[in-house]
Write a protein that holds these residues in place. Structure first.
Motif: not given
Length: 108
Positions: A28, A30, A60-65, A67-70
Motif C-alpha cells: 500500500d 500514500a 483508496q482509504e483515508k488513514r488519519g490525514r 490517503k492510501w492506495c491499495k
C-alpha cells in the motif's frame, strides 16, 4: 461483464496507470508516495488514481490525514479470464510477423 472489461482495459491502456499498479504490487502507498516518481502534478496523479479506482483496480482509504492506495488484484480476474480464452490460439511469432509486414509494405 463487457462494461467492466471496457473500464479495466481503458484504465490499463495508460502507461502511467500501469506503472502505478506495478508500484502498488509491492505494498500500500500514500498518494504522495505514488506521485513522487512522476513528473506531473499531484492533481494529475489523483486523476489517474480516480480512473484506477473507478475500474476497481485499486481502493483508496483515508488513514488519519493521509490517503492510501491499495491494489485490488481481484479486479483483474474477469479481464484475465477473458484473455485466457485466446490461449487456444498459437502464440504469434512477432519477429516473423514483423518480417512479413516489412515484405508487404516495402514496395510502397
Amino acid at each position: 461483464m463487457a462494461q467492466t472489461l471496457d473500464t479495466v482495459f481503458a484504465a490499463l491502456a495508460d502507461p502511467t496507470r500501469r506503472r502505478i499498479l506495478s508500484m502498488l504490487l509491492e505494498d500500500d502507498m500514500a498518494v504522495t508516495d505514488v506521485a513522487d516518481p512522476f513528473e506531473m502534478s499531484l492533481a494529475a496523479i489523483s486523476k489517474h488514481l480516480g480512473v484506477l479506482s473507478a475500474a476497481g483496480l485499486i481502493t483508496q482509504e483515508k488513514r488519519g490525514r493521509v490517503k492510501w492506495c491499495k491494489l485490488d488484484p481481484d479486479a483483474m480476474r474477469d479481464a484475465s479470464i477473458w484473455m485466457q480464452g485466446f490461449g487456444q490460439f498459437e502464440a504469434v511469432n512477432l519477429d516473423a510477423f514483423e518480417a512479413f509486414l516489412e515484405t508487404q509494405f516495402d514496395d510502397n
